[in-house]
Design an enzyme around this catalytic site. Structure first.
Site, PDB file in Angstrom:
ATOM      1  N   GLU A   1       0.861  -1.191   0.000  1.00  0.00           N
ATOM      2  CA  GLU A   1       0.000   0.000   0.000  1.00  0.00           C
ATOM      3  C   GLU A   1       0.902   1.247   0.000  1.00  0.00           C
ATOM      4  O   GLU A   1       1.950   1.257   0.676  1.00  0.00           O
ATOM      5  CB  GLU A   1      -0.836  -0.025   1.292  1.00  0.00           C
ATOM      6  CG  GLU A   1      -1.641   1.223   1.568  1.00  0.00           C
ATOM      7  CD  GLU A   1      -2.206   1.256   3.006  1.00  0.00           C
ATOM      8  OE1 GLU A   1      -1.511   0.799   3.950  1.00  0.00           O
ATOM      9  OE2 GLU A   1      -3.340   1.736   3.171  1.00  0.00           O
TER      10      GLU A   1
ATOM     11  N   ASN B   1      -7.085   5.688  -1.921  1.00  0.00           N
ATOM     12  CA  ASN B   1      -5.932   4.843  -1.620  1.00  0.00           C
ATOM     13  C   ASN B   1      -6.059   3.639  -2.562  1.00  0.00           C
ATOM     14  O   ASN B   1      -6.849   2.737  -2.335  1.00  0.00           O
ATOM     15  CB  ASN B   1      -6.016   4.423  -0.141  1.00  0.00           C
ATOM     16  CG  ASN B   1      -4.772   3.718   0.333  1.00  0.00           C
ATOM     17  OD1 ASN B   1      -4.041   3.139  -0.462  1.00  0.00           O
ATOM     18  ND2 ASN B   1      -4.547   3.736   1.640  1.00  0.00           N
TER      19      ASN B   1
ATOM     20  N   LYS C   1      -9.403   1.560  -1.944  1.00  0.00           N
ATOM     21  CA  LYS C   1      -9.610   1.053  -0.576  1.00  0.00           C
ATOM     22  C   LYS C   1     -11.006   1.384  -0.045  1.00  0.00           C
ATOM     23  O   LYS C   1     -11.460   2.535  -0.142  1.00  0.00           O
ATOM     24  CB  LYS C   1      -8.531   1.652   0.334  1.00  0.00           C
ATOM     25  CG  LYS C   1      -8.484   1.086   1.748  1.00  0.00           C
ATOM     26  CD  LYS C   1      -7.249   1.638   2.469  1.00  0.00           C
ATOM     27  CE  LYS C   1      -7.090   1.126   3.873  1.00  0.00           C
ATOM     28  NZ  LYS C   1      -5.857   1.640   4.503  1.00  0.00           N
TER      29      LYS C   1
ATOM     30  N   GLU D   1      -5.870   8.755   7.815  1.00  0.00           N
ATOM     31  CA  GLU D   1      -6.365   8.240   6.527  1.00  0.00           C
ATOM     32  C   GLU D   1      -7.765   8.750   6.215  1.00  0.00           C
ATOM     33  O   GLU D   1      -8.112   8.986   5.059  1.00  0.00           O
ATOM     34  CB  GLU D   1      -6.379   6.708   6.541  1.00  0.00           C
ATOM     35  CG  GLU D   1      -5.047   6.091   6.224  1.00  0.00           C
ATOM     36  CD  GLU D   1      -5.192   4.630   5.872  1.00  0.00           C
ATOM     37  OE1 GLU D   1      -5.718   4.321   4.803  1.00  0.00           O
ATOM     38  OE2 GLU D   1      -4.784   3.789   6.700  1.00  0.00           O
TER      39      GLU D   1
ATOM     40  N   CYS E   1      -4.670  -3.084   3.184  1.00  0.00           N
ATOM     41  CA  CYS E   1      -4.365  -2.922   4.600  1.00  0.00           C
ATOM     42  C   CYS E   1      -5.545  -3.192   5.527  1.00  0.00           C
ATOM     43  O   CYS E   1      -5.868  -4.322   5.800  1.00  0.00           O
ATOM     44  CB  CYS E   1      -3.762  -1.545   4.854  1.00  0.00           C
ATOM     45  SG  CYS E   1      -2.955  -1.507   6.475  1.00  0.00           S
TER      46      CYS E   1
ATOM     47  N   ASN F   1       0.409  -0.887   5.494  1.00  0.00           N
ATOM     48  CA  ASN F   1       1.282  -0.057   6.354  1.00  0.00           C
ATOM     49  C   ASN F   1       0.638  -0.129   7.723  1.00  0.00           C
ATOM     50  O   ASN F   1      -0.399   0.501   7.965  1.00  0.00           O
ATOM     51  CB  ASN F   1       1.251   1.414   5.927  1.00  0.00           C
ATOM     52  CG  ASN F   1       2.081   1.724   4.695  1.00  0.00           C
ATOM     53  OD1 ASN F   1       3.185   2.238   4.783  1.00  0.00           O
ATOM     54  ND2 ASN F   1       1.526   1.424   3.535  1.00  0.00           N
TER      55      ASN F   1
HETATM   56  N1  CDT Z   1      -2.950   1.495   6.496  1.00  0.00           N
HETATM   57  C1  CDT Z   1      -3.842   0.918   7.323  1.00  0.00           C
HETATM   58  O1  CDT Z   1      -4.991   0.680   6.960  1.00  0.00           O
HETATM   59  N2  CDT Z   1      -3.406   0.650   8.567  1.00  0.00           N
HETATM   60  C2  CDT Z   1      -4.283   0.167   9.587  1.00  0.00           C
HETATM   61  C3  CDT Z   1      -3.880   0.749  10.890  1.00  0.00           C
HETATM   62  C4  CDT Z   1      -4.989   0.719  11.832  1.00  0.00           C
HETATM   63  S1  CDT Z   1      -4.700   1.737  13.188  1.00  0.00           S
HETATM   64  C5  CDT Z   1      -5.446   3.187  12.779  1.00  0.00           C
HETATM   65  C6  CDT Z   1      -4.322  -1.341   9.709  1.00  0.00           C
HETATM   66  O2  CDT Z   1      -5.425  -1.872   9.869  1.00  0.00           O
HETATM   67  O3  CDT Z   1      -3.277  -1.986   9.701  1.00  0.00           O
END
Ligand code: CDT
Length: 312
Positions: A47, A112, A129, A148, A174, A199
């Protein structure tokens, strides 16, 4: 029939705020070469693979981060990756921040996005996304932000799958991987490979007690999604310490049995690969998870009719 596809995950280490697109693309091309040497036919990148994870910082005006977005794909900075992949005959997926052209519907959209490219260089499709985590407003109590929801719109395009790579391939991004509906939507379209870039900061500000479980939860959700839908899953991290924030690595390739068959061992740029027998999906799709025979959608009405919890 024997459909064997060598899958790869092109894990990335950190991308600094001031690292140029050209420099990142050279790193991606280096991973592409390693993958081609290993016989990989489909290499999945993370991502937001072209920039630092910019939603961790706040700008009053959201356009303050527009330089992290791409207005076209490919574009002059990413064209060398597309050209080299085509020359090598390696397909790939690539996550990036997408800024749409206002001339399309009068509005600029920020998504995204992940693009999927076949071995001959043709663009198969894109995914925007759907589950956008984090928050919309600056929350200074956090050691770093997860904005985000400020910088990306939720996509309404759904979880499409594509006939390509001699199979059926889908994408998710993600946070999508934590939601069982993600896999089931694609499972109901016969998906055989799901590519999921991520990420994931290890420090979770709303409940730091979960930090120690970040790796466990990462694999738990993807292994369950693979098994319950009889599909291969590739999880691809941007890991390591980026702008002072540590993100989970542990990229992996998961079989339809739910077993991890390859896993990254570093927090940096690394290629892992595995031969995926796409026929193995049928072992699960046609037995325990024979949807047409065993599912009871009429018993699952709340799943699409209700968003939050309604207590009895
Ligand atoms: N990039 C992404 O979606 N990261 C989320 C972090 C969650 S915490 C706000 C994840 O689910 O890994």
């Amino acid at each position: 029939m024997n459909r064997r596809l060598r899958l790869g995950a092109g894990q990335l280490g950190p991308i600094a705020q001031d690292e140029s697109r050209e420099s990142v693309v050279q790193r991606l091309i280096s991973l592409l070469h390693q993958a081609a040497d290993a016989g990989v036919e489909l290499l999945a990148f993370p991502e937001l693979a072209l920039t630092t994870f910019f939603p961790r910082s706040y700008t009053e005006d959201i356009s303050g981060h527009d330089h992290y977005y791409e207005t076209a794909m490919p574009n002059p900075a990413t064209q060398p990756l597309f050209d080299e992949a085509k020359r090598l005959g390696v397909g790939f997926s690539l996550g990036y921040a997408e800024l749409t052209d206002a001339s399309v519907d009068g509005v600029v959209h920020r998504f995204n996005t992940t693009i999927l490219v076949e071995r001959d260089g043709s663009i198969v499709g894109h995914y925007r996304k759907i589950h956008i985590p984090g928050h919309e407003k600056d929350e200074p109590w956090r050691p770093f932000q997860h904005l985000e929801r400020r910088y990306f719109e939720e996509s309404n395009e759904g979880f499409g799958v594509h006939r390509c790579f001699d199979g059926i391939v889908g994408m998710a991004t993600c946070n999508d991987r934590r939601w069982p509906e993600t896999y089931r939507e694609m499972g109901l379209q016969g998906v055989e490979v799901v590519l999921i870039g991520y990420n994931t900061p290890i420090y979770y500000a709303p409940d730091p007690g979960q930090n120690a479980l970040a790796g466990f939860h990462n694999h738990l959700v993807m292994q369950a999604g693979a098994y319950q839908n009889g599909t291969w899953v590739v999880g691809i991290a941007k890991g390591g310490i980026e702008e002072g924030v540590e993100s989970l690595a542990q990229s992996c390739i998961i079989a339809p049995s739910g077993q991890i068959v390859a896993q990254a061992v570093t927090n940096g740029d690394e290629v892992i690969s595995a031969v995926a027998n796409l026929e193995l999906c049928a072992n699960f799709k046609e037995t325990l998870f024979d949807f047409a025979r065993y599912r009871r959608p009429e018993m699952y009405q709340r799943i699409t009719n209700q968003k939050g919890v309604i207590l009895p």
